[in-house]
Design an enzyme around this catalytic site. Sequence first.
Site, short mmCIF file in Angstrom:
data_model
loop_
_atom_site.label_atom_id
_atom_site.label_comp_id
_atom_site.label_asym_id
_atom_site.label_seq_id
_atom_site.Cartn_x
_atom_site.Cartn_y
_atom_site.Cartn_z
N HIS A 120 0.76 -1.14 0.21
CA HIS A 120 -0.16 0.07 -0.19
C HIS A 120 0.79 1.21 0.09
CE1 HIS A 120 0.94 -0.63 4.20
NE2 HIS A 120 1.01 0.79 4.40
N ASP A 122 0.41 5.08 1.83
CA ASP A 122 -0.15 5.39 3.00
C ASP A 122 -1.30 6.38 2.49
OD1 ASP A 122 1.46 3.70 4.72
OD2 ASP A 122 2.69 5.49 5.13
N HIS A 269 4.71 0.45 0.02
CA HIS A 269 5.48 -0.30 0.74
C HIS A 269 4.71 -1.53 1.28
CE1 HIS A 269 3.89 2.72 3.34
NE2 HIS A 269 3.43 2.14 4.18
N ARG A 286 5.72 6.09 14.26
CA ARG A 286 5.81 6.65 12.77
C ARG A 286 5.30 8.41 12.99
NH1 ARG A 286 1.69 4.99 8.16
NH2 ARG A 286 0.65 6.83 8.85
O1 LIG Z 1 5.04 -2.31 10.04
C1 LIG Z 1 5.91 -1.89 8.95
O2 LIG Z 1 6.94 -2.45 8.80
C2 LIG Z 1 5.33 -0.81 7.99
C3 LIG Z 1 3.91 -0.14 8.67
C4 LIG Z 1 3.17 0.68 7.58
O3 LIG Z 1 2.68 0.29 6.68
C5 LIG Z 1 3.49 2.07 8.00
O4 LIG Z 1 4.17 2.49 8.91
O5 LIG Z 1 2.87 2.98 7.29
FE LIG Z 2 1.91 2.15 5.51
#
Ligand SMILES: O=C(O)CCC(=O)C(=O)O
Ligand SMILES: [Fe+2]
Length: 319
Positions: A120, A122, A269, A286
């Site tokens: 996806h 974000d 990602h 994040r």
């Molecule tokens: O858990 C992860 O490695 C990525 C998580 C994710 O999709 C994000 O932080 O946007």
């Molecule tokens: Fe993500």
Amino acid sequence: MTAVQEKTITVRPIAGHIGANISDIDISQPLDKDTIQALKNALHAHKVIFFRDQELDHAAQIAFGRQFGELTYAHPHDDAPPNGHPEIFTIDPRRYEERYGKDFKEQTRKRQYSYFSGWHTDVTAAVNPPAASILRAEVVPEVGGDTTWTNLVAAYNGLSDQLKSFVDTLRAEHRYGGASKVDEGAYAKRVNDNLLVAEHPVVRVHPVTGEKGLFVNPGFTSHVVGVSPHESKAILDLLYGELTRPEYTVRFRWEPGSVAFWDNRATAHLAPRDLEHLDVQRTLHRVTLIGDTPVGPDGRESTLLAGRPFTADHAVVVD
Ligand SMILES: O=C(O)CCC(=O)C(=O)O
Ligand SMILES: [Fe+2]
């Protein structure tokens, strides 16, 4: 490709199409203008940049992010960001299980929500999806839990000229929430109560680099506009197949203190799925930079169909 000394920092590409390690920098400290510009250049050139052995707490991560733009605020999924830090989105499946019950994993797997949704970009269901996300690892398992990114500009450039001219003309709807009443549970309610729908160009012109990138999202795109459901599925399957080609990707092994900073306007990602059967902790945090409204090759902007745009001061669904 060789390492480049950019002002004070060293930028070392790590895969053929995407990803660079940045060294000779302490991102817990305020950065000067030249260093910020050098990091932006590296981000735009390599799409995702990685830092190792950084000592950041929530406040320092927020301060780092703010040097690159405005951050999003707390969001409906995450009603309990760390005390005093509403900008921090913590990724840790155990927290979700505590909050939403033991069947959270099963529910998310079934609906393909959030953590388990696979590839996806974000929150592209928002009319102005995040410009970038900055993810910091606090606790990582001894094995597994790697994240993979793909370069959507490389994926577009790899198409034939005929296919490029075709997809240049398309638009697609991206949708999050508002699912059927069959969905139950607090988590589903939280997502469904915050319906976001936007129509975006299938090819996005990057506002800084001017590059064209594929802008369809296996996590959020519901359909291509103006074609039959059958045609839409075939077009999306074709494009998803292209954007997930291994040669466009880079895979990152997390360590405590690792930071990944990705251009959400030019990448997708894949969150790891290899830990679901293991009882291990993986905790990352994040911060998310507010983005602009996408523009297609014909100059047309995305349109909002439901929900509100991201702003710094109200809640919005974050994946
Ligand atoms: O858990 C992860 O490695 C990525 C998580 C994710 O999709 C994000 O932080 O946007
Ligand atoms: Fe993500």
